[in-house]
Write an enzyme that holds these catalytic residues in place. Structure first.
Site, PDB file in Angstrom:
ATOM      1  N   GLU A  44       0.915  -1.252  -0.017  1.00  0.00           N
ATOM      2  CA  GLU A  44       0.016   0.116   0.143  1.00  0.00           C
ATOM      3  C   GLU A  44       0.751   1.194   0.165  1.00  0.00           C
ATOM      4  O   GLU A  44       1.741   1.505   0.901  1.00  0.00           O
ATOM      5  CB  GLU A  44      -0.953   0.137   1.252  1.00  0.00           C
ATOM      6  N   GLU A  69       4.906   4.494   4.001  1.00  0.00           N
ATOM      7  CA  GLU A  69       4.421   5.838   4.452  1.00  0.00           C
ATOM      8  C   GLU A  69       5.632   6.814   4.913  1.00  0.00           C
ATOM      9  O   GLU A  69       6.605   6.429   5.652  1.00  0.00           O
ATOM     10  CB  GLU A  69       3.509   5.692   5.378  1.00  0.00           C
ATOM     11  N   ASN A  96       9.997   6.990   0.997  1.00  0.00           N
ATOM     12  CA  ASN A  96       9.288   7.746   0.081  1.00  0.00           C
ATOM     13  C   ASN A  96       8.954   6.934  -1.064  1.00  0.00           C
ATOM     14  O   ASN A  96       9.993   6.092  -1.367  1.00  0.00           O
ATOM     15  CB  ASN A  96      10.468   8.838  -0.408  1.00  0.00           C
ATOM     16  N   ASP A 118      -3.342  11.952  -2.344  1.00  0.00           N
ATOM     17  CA  ASP A 118      -3.452  13.316  -2.532  1.00  0.00           C
ATOM     18  C   ASP A 118      -3.637  13.476  -3.758  1.00  0.00           C
ATOM     19  O   ASP A 118      -2.990  13.113  -4.751  1.00  0.00           O
ATOM     20  CB  ASP A 118      -2.020  14.013  -2.041  1.00  0.00           C
ATOM     21  N   LYS A 122      -4.103  20.904  -8.833  1.00  0.00           N
ATOM     22  CA  LYS A 122      -3.497  21.947  -9.719  1.00  0.00           C
ATOM     23  C   LYS A 122      -2.693  21.394 -10.783  1.00  0.00           C
ATOM     24  O   LYS A 122      -1.834  20.295 -10.580  1.00  0.00           O
ATOM     25  CB  LYS A 122      -2.551  22.987  -8.987  1.00  0.00           C
ATOM     26  N   THR A 191     -10.537   2.753   5.027  1.00  0.00           N
ATOM     27  CA  THR A 191      -9.398   3.380   5.643  1.00  0.00           C
ATOM     28  C   THR A 191      -9.942   4.286   6.417  1.00  0.00           C
ATOM     29  O   THR A 191     -11.339   4.591   6.652  1.00  0.00           O
ATOM     30  CB  THR A 191      -8.494   4.283   4.464  1.00  0.00           C
ATOM     31  N   GLU A 192      -9.294   5.150   7.300  1.00  0.00           N
ATOM     32  CA  GLU A 192      -9.584   6.139   8.140  1.00  0.00           C
ATOM     33  C   GLU A 192     -10.321   7.452   7.388  1.00  0.00           C
ATOM     34  O   GLU A 192     -11.475   7.773   7.545  1.00  0.00           O
ATOM     35  CB  GLU A 192      -8.575   6.765   9.147  1.00  0.00           C
ATOM     36  N   TYR A 193      -9.712   7.878   6.316  1.00  0.00           N
ATOM     37  CA  TYR A 193     -10.338   8.683   5.524  1.00  0.00           C
ATOM     38  C   TYR A 193     -11.813   8.268   4.968  1.00  0.00           C
ATOM     39  O   TYR A 193     -12.794   8.904   4.653  1.00  0.00           O
ATOM     40  CB  TYR A 193      -9.506   9.030   4.467  1.00  0.00           C
ATOM     41  N   GLU A 194     -11.794   6.888   4.472  1.00  0.00           N
ATOM     42  CA  GLU A 194     -12.692   6.433   3.753  1.00  0.00           C
ATOM     43  C   GLU A 194     -14.185   6.570   4.657  1.00  0.00           C
ATOM     44  O   GLU A 194     -15.305   6.916   4.284  1.00  0.00           O
ATOM     45  CB  GLU A 194     -12.532   5.062   3.331  1.00  0.00           C
TER      46      GLU A 194
END
Length: 215
Positions: A44, A69, A96, A118, A122, A191-194
């Site tokens: 992941e 991560e 990275n 992310d 832009k 996930t937490e965001y999900e």
């Protein structure tokens, strides 16, 4: 979202070498030795606090997982989850993702997960998107022939961009959902965001793509 700095995080990560691999370049081409088996390896990219990779490892004990991560103040929470669950089939890299080729050889990885990356909305930041063509090159260089990318996001713009990027690269689209939580897809690990976004009523977009072997 701003991440609270945890000055002690780096030291804690170094204290658990059984879960956090600190010199991953030494294991390039030999990850089966790290896990002690020849099971498939899924990674992941951008594992965050580790809810997804930990849940996947619990649900699939015959698959090895690596969560990658860069932010040590974030990945230390993933470490806490793994310590609590004491899972032998999941490791962490505090590294990275641009350096994946340093850590993995061609064929080391069977599947790449990209969850809530992310969006870099832009245009001038397009090359930073994890579904940009140079990143697809990177994934292809470490995946098995016919390896897969599984992608989830709440950002429609990034999702549409990614589908186009996948198509232009020549990837085979094998699954797509414009509202994952209202679909019949089984086995989803949030996930937490999900969880946060879905509770607010936002649809979750998901796709699976496969690299096609050259004839």
């Amino acid at each position: 979202m701003r991440v609270r700095n945890k000055p002690w995080a780096k030291e804690k990560l170094e204290s658990f070498p059984q879960f956090v691999i600190h010199n991953p370049e030494q294991h390039k081409g030999k990850w089966n030795e790290v896990f002690g088996n020849s099971n498939p390896l899924h990674i992941e990219v951008g594992t965050g606090k580790g809810r997804f990779v930990t849940g996947m490892a619990q649900s699939n004990p015959d698959i090895n997982y690596i969560g990658i991560e860069l932010a040590d103040s974030v990945v230390v929470t993933a470490l806490d989850r793994i310590i609590e669950a004491n899972l032998p089939n999941v490791k962490l890299l505090n590294q990275n993702a641009n350096d994946l080729q340093k850590f993995f050889d061609k064929g080391d990885v069977d599947r790449v997960y990209l969850n809530f990356s992310d969006p870099w909305p832009k245009k001038r930041h397009e090359k930073r998107r994890l579904t940009y063509k140079t990143f697809l090159d990177l994934y292809e260089s470490i995946l098995i022939d016919g390896g897969e990318i599984h992608f989830k996001t709440d950002n429609r713009g990034l999702f549409e961009y990614s589908l186009t990027s996948f198509s232009e690269y020549g990837l085979l689209l094998t699954y797509v959902s414009l509202d994952l939580h209202k679909s019949d897809y089984e086995g989803n690990i949030m996930t937490e965001y999900e969880e946060k976004f879905s509770e607010k009523g936002f649809p979750i977009y998901r796709s699976e793509v496969k690299f096609q072997n050259e004839e």
